[in-house]
Design a protein around this motif. Structure first.
Motif, mmCIF file in Angstrom:
data_model
loop_
_atom_site.group_PDB
_atom_site.id
_atom_site.type_symbol
_atom_site.label_atom_id
_atom_site.label_comp_id
_atom_site.label_asym_id
_atom_site.label_seq_id
_atom_site.Cartn_x
_atom_site.Cartn_y
_atom_site.Cartn_z
ATOM 1 N N LEU A 121 0.836 -1.194 0.000
ATOM 2 C CA LEU A 121 0.000 0.000 0.000
ATOM 3 C C LEU A 121 0.871 1.244 0.000
ATOM 4 O O LEU A 121 1.720 1.413 0.883
ATOM 5 N N PRO A 122 0.683 2.144 -0.966
ATOM 6 C CA PRO A 122 1.458 3.392 -0.940
ATOM 7 C C PRO A 122 0.949 4.324 0.146
ATOM 8 O O PRO A 122 -0.244 4.352 0.464
ATOM 9 N N GLY A 123 1.843 5.055 0.748
ATOM 10 C CA GLY A 123 1.463 6.102 1.689
ATOM 11 C C GLY A 123 1.008 5.637 3.047
ATOM 12 O O GLY A 123 0.370 6.387 3.785
ATOM 13 N N THR A 124 1.292 4.398 3.446
ATOM 14 C CA THR A 124 0.899 3.925 4.769
ATOM 15 C C THR A 124 1.925 4.356 5.800
ATOM 16 O O THR A 124 3.131 4.352 5.550
ATOM 17 N N THR A 125 1.461 4.736 6.984
ATOM 18 C CA THR A 125 2.381 5.166 8.037
ATOM 19 C C THR A 125 2.862 3.987 8.879
ATOM 20 O O THR A 125 3.889 4.078 9.527
ATOM 21 N N SER A 126 2.103 2.911 8.882
ATOM 22 C CA SER A 126 2.561 1.654 9.480
ATOM 23 C C SER A 126 1.906 0.533 8.702
ATOM 24 O O SER A 126 0.810 0.688 8.178
ATOM 25 N N SER A 127 2.580 -0.574 8.579
ATOM 26 C CA SER A 127 2.149 -1.606 7.633
ATOM 27 C C SER A 127 0.963 -2.400 8.156
ATOM 28 O O SER A 127 1.072 -3.062 9.193
ATOM 29 N N PRO A 128 -0.167 -2.390 7.435
ATOM 30 C CA PRO A 128 -1.269 -3.294 7.791
ATOM 31 C C PRO A 128 -0.865 -4.738 7.538
ATOM 32 O O PRO A 128 0.072 -5.016 6.798
#
Length: 398
Positions: A121-128
């Protein structure tokens, strides 16, 4: 080498998914008597990856249940499975693979069945969290035991995860977020996407289509309209083919995957590709196309084995022809859904209703190019054969 024998020849397969494993089994069962070595990054012996999403919450994901074959099966057949091992490079001129520990293995034929990884995912602040491996499944099973669950992506895997959670009896804690205006929009007509959405809504699942996430963390999603949803976030936006190895080795790839001919040969002598990573010519357009289905990967395994056998001079007496029309299936709660061919490629659809069951056929002009069967598990293969029979022979495109 005399005709009909492959003794002393070596086949190396990169990838312990179903495409690579089926290739190994098919080679051995059809008379290949050389060395077969299969390298895989994961620590487990080959297993059924499809079970991960379908049985995520309360299904049996133990070795005894989902491992493809018992441990003794492989050595009994002279197939060496090497787990927890990464192939770092390929020297195609000397026909040699180099492992991450710097050891080298020679090959006469190399099969790249490296599959793919969960799309980032682009632009995620922490990885789901995402679902691709058994390790991922274990993490997800622990994380979604309680509390809200937010699934990003209304494709097959995302919806199977949503159904697995909702089937525990509390669908209201599940939200599916899809950017497109209907579910499964990449593979089925909108009328089918809406029918699948209804299956989920009837069980309490919140379906949000046509919405755009702006901020995504492992515990929350903020939408463009200002709403913020909190819970365990699961990314299910598809997979991307693992092309690192072929790129580094100079094996031609394109945006779709490793470019192969209709028999799964790459453009490099002695190198083949199969499964999710192989971009085989599309039967309708001729353009390279990947198919991310279990059945297709299995058929690729058989096809690439027959192609290698023929190229090495082994006469198996078996045709290399396999269906070119993809067939995928999913279980959404108690409804079996089969997707045949290319249902979004047509210019019109026809719906055949029968109580709670239906078949949606997609036509390009008068020609059937795809279909979706809901609750009619026995219809998929017949429709596949019908579409297959109308395809032009390879090389006959105008």
């Amino acid at each position: 080498m005399s005709a009909g024998t492959t003794r002393g020849r070596s086949v190396v397969i990169v990838g312990t998914g179903v495409a690579g494993i089926t290739a190994a089994e098919s080679l051995r069962s059809n008379g290949f008597d050389g060395t077969i070595t299969v390298f895989g990054k994961e620590p487990q012996l080959p297993y059924r990856r499809t079970a991960l999403s379908k049985n995520l919450v309360d299904g049996d994901l133990t070795d005894a249940k989902i491992t493809l074959r018992p441990p003794g099966y492989w050595p009994d057949r002279g197939i060496e499975i090497v787990t927890s091992t990464r192939v770092a490079d390929v020297d195609t001129s000397s026909r040699r693979v180099c492992l991450a520990d710097s050891s080298q293995v020679d090959y006469d034929a190399l099969v790249l069945a490296t599959g793919g990884r969960a799309r980032r995912l682009p632009g995620t602040t922490s990885s789901p969290l995402a679902l691709r491996t058994r390790h991922d499944a274990a993490e997800l099973r622990h994380a979604i035991q309680d509390g809200p669950v937010i699934v990003l992506g209304g494709g097959l895997i995302g919806l199977e995860i949503a159904a697995a959670v909702a089937s525990t009896g509390d669908g209201s804690r599940v939200t599916v977020i899809e950017r497109e205006t209907s579910l499964l929009s990449r593979v089925v007509p909108a009328t089918v996407g809406e029918a699948v959405a209804t299956l989920h809504r009837e069980r309490g699942v919140q379906i949000l289509t046509g919405v755009v996430p702006t901020t995504i963390t492992a515990e929350s999603v903020t939408l463009a309209d200002g709403r913020t949803l909190t819970g365990t976030v699961i990314s299910a936006i598809g997979m991307e083919p693992d092309l690192e190895l072929p790129r580094s080795a100079g094996i031609p790839v394109d945006a779709a995957g490793i470019v192969v001919d209709d028999s799964l040969r790459t453009r490099v002598p002695g190198v083949y590709a199969a499964g999710d990573v192989a971009a085989r010519p599309h039967p309708l357009t001729g353009a390279p196309m990947r198919a991310e289905q279990w059945l297709t990967a299995t058929e690729h395994g058989r096809l690439v084995a027959m192609t290698i056998a023929a190229d090495l001079g082994l006469d198996t007496g078996i045709s290399t022809a396999v269906p070119r029309v993809p067939l995928a299936w999913t279980m959404q709660y108690t409804t079996n859904i089969q997707i045949v061919g290319w249902p979004t490629s047509g210019d019109r659809v026809e719906v055949d209703l029968d109580d709670s069951c239906s078949v949606v056929r997609a036509f390009a002009g008068s020609r059937l190019v795809g279909a979706v069967c809901l609750g009619r598990g026995g219809s998929g293969r017949a429709l596949r054969a019908e579409i297959e029979s109308s395809l032009q022979p390879v090389g006959a495109r105008g």
